[in-house]
Write an enzyme that holds these catalytic residues in place. Structure first.
Site, short mmCIF file in Angstrom:
data_model
loop_
_atom_site.label_atom_id
_atom_site.label_comp_id
_atom_site.label_asym_id
_atom_site.label_seq_id
_atom_site.Cartn_x
_atom_site.Cartn_y
_atom_site.Cartn_z
N GLN A 149 -74.16 20.61 20.52
CA GLN A 149 -74.04 21.64 20.44
C GLN A 149 -72.47 21.97 19.97
O GLN A 149 -71.73 23.06 18.90
CB GLN A 149 -73.84 22.34 22.10
N ASP B 254 -71.39 18.42 25.88
CA ASP B 254 -72.94 18.64 24.88
C ASP B 254 -72.47 18.37 23.36
O ASP B 254 -71.44 19.61 22.45
CB ASP B 254 -72.82 20.11 25.41
N MET C 2 -71.58 28.73 30.84
CA MET C 2 -72.37 29.67 32.02
C MET C 2 -72.61 29.58 33.50
O MET C 2 -74.09 30.11 34.11
CB MET C 2 -74.29 28.80 31.44
N HIS D 189 -66.98 23.59 37.86
CA HIS D 189 -66.86 22.07 38.65
C HIS D 189 -65.32 21.21 37.28
O HIS D 189 -65.18 22.41 35.56
CB HIS D 189 -67.81 21.53 38.01
N HIS E 95 -65.09 22.26 33.48
CA HIS E 95 -64.89 23.68 33.03
C HIS E 95 -63.40 23.76 32.85
O HIS E 95 -62.71 24.47 31.64
CB HIS E 95 -66.06 24.30 33.43
P1 AMP Z 1 -71.90 25.11 30.47
O1 AMP Z 1 -72.06 26.16 31.19
O2 AMP Z 1 -72.89 23.97 30.80
O3 AMP Z 1 -72.51 25.84 28.71
O4 AMP Z 1 -70.85 24.52 29.89
C1 AMP Z 1 -70.10 25.10 29.23
C2 AMP Z 1 -68.87 24.38 28.34
O5 AMP Z 1 -67.93 23.51 29.63
C3 AMP Z 1 -69.25 23.63 27.46
O6 AMP Z 1 -68.46 23.69 26.62
C4 AMP Z 1 -69.46 21.80 27.63
O7 AMP Z 1 -69.50 21.32 26.72
C5 AMP Z 1 -68.87 22.26 29.33
N1 AMP Z 1 -68.64 21.36 29.85
C6 AMP Z 1 -69.82 21.00 30.99
N2 AMP Z 1 -69.44 20.24 31.19
C7 AMP Z 1 -68.58 19.86 31.21
C8 AMP Z 1 -68.20 18.15 31.33
N3 AMP Z 1 -68.52 16.85 32.54
N4 AMP Z 1 -67.12 17.32 30.52
C9 AMP Z 1 -66.59 18.05 29.91
N5 AMP Z 1 -67.15 19.67 29.39
C10 AMP Z 1 -68.00 20.24 30.13
#
Ligand code: AMP
Length: 282
Positions: free
Chosen positions: A153, A150, A30, A34, A37
């Site tokens: 998810q 997640d 989304m 960081h 990602h």
């Molecule tokens: P999001 O942009 O928050 O929807 O996350 C996109 C993807 O990045 C999802 O698969 C999350 O599980 C993964 N993600 C988010 N934060 C982290 C993290 N700290 N470490 C590893 N993967 C992450």
């Protein structure tokens, strides 16, 4: 690095790549990227010839009163990070391109989605499963990379892929953390300085759970009670949404640590809801 906005153009990109024998790795996000990602992008680049990152704040996974409108959108910065990380294409569609105004079809997983965040955010995983299914159809990846951050998810997406015969391999990557242990999250930008300091209690409580299991405690109610005590002593601005010990596969509650368990929590620090988890083995 290509920036693609239309689903048709995205599908064309993938079809061309497949015709020339290339494998596609996909990282759905989304945005507000960081190092978590970036770890997913790195994994995708190890597995595939081309890496596609989607940046789409998906409205259907936000409930009423949640942070959809204020979710951080920093597309230009995300593009720089992706280019630096070696991404081949960013897919950045508009909401209207993904959801036609008379869209009436959804994907719903009905078992793993019941517990944890599914219980406290009704409809959230239906929104997630639907958008991930749509993105898989548009991007047609060979691999898709998700974060263990997640965990629920990732489990639901794996189940959906199995149940609906998507031809994609789901790969998970361990949670990337700040030096003090806080799991990286796009939502961490919401935290004030004091809230940011308080937020370390999430990771501290997971470490406590790990220590208790290592000491031989197998009763999950003892473990979650101790975690609750540790978090609650933080401050009145810290509100526990849930702390649960569930079977790492079925995500159903367990009373004893006899198989690998997922200890997962959601905690509100001020108005920011944060999640984290750890897998513990007996
Ligand atoms: P999001 O942009 O928050 O929807 O996350 C996109 C993807 O990045 C999802 O698969 C999350 O599980 C993964 N993600 C988010 N934060 C982290 C993290 N700290 N470490 C590893 N993967 C992450």
């Amino acid at each position: 690095m290509k920036i693609i906005r239309s689903p048709g153009e995205m599908y064309e990109f993938s079809s061309r790549a497949h015709r020339s024998g290339k494998k596609i790795g996909f990282v759905p996000t989304m945005g507000c990227l960081h190092d978590g990602h970036i770890a997913l992008i790195r994994k995708s680049r190890q597995l595939a010839d081309l890496t596609v990152v989607s940046i789409f704040v998906n409205p259907t996974q936000f409930g009423p009163g949640e942070d959809f409108a204020r979710y951080p959108r920093v597309f230009r910065r995300d593009c720089l990070l992706c280019a630096h990380a070696g991404v081949d294409a960013i897919f950045h569609p508009s909401v209207r391109d993904i959801y036609l105004t008379d869209h009436t079809t959804n994907v719903e997983e009905t078992s793993l989605s019941e517990s944890l965040c599914g219980a406290s955010r009704p409809g959230h995983f239906r929104g997630v499963a639907t958008v991930v299914a749509k993105l898989f159809n548009i991007v047609a990846p060979d691999f898709a990379v998700f974060g263990q951050k997640d965990a629920q998810q990732a489990r639901i997406v794996k189940r959906m892929v199995r149940d609906l015969n998507f031809q994609v391999r789901i790969v998970t990557v361990p949670t990337v953390r700040e030096p003090d242990g806080l799991a990286m999250s796009s939502r961490n930008v919401y935290l004030s300085r004091t809230e940011r300091q308080r937020a370390v209690c999430l990771h501290q409580s997971l470490r406590l759970a790990k220590r208790l299991v290592a000491e031989g405690i197998t009763d999950t109610s003892v473990i979650t009670r101790r975690m609750r005590q540790l978090i609650s002593k933080g401050s009145p601005q810290v509100r526990i949404d849930y702390i649960e010990a569930v079977d790492a596969e079925s995500l159903k509650r367990v009373g004893k640590v006899v198989k690998p368990i997922l200890v997962a929590l959601a905690v509100k620090i001020g108005s920011t809801r944060l999640i984290d988890n750890i897998v513990l083995r007996p």
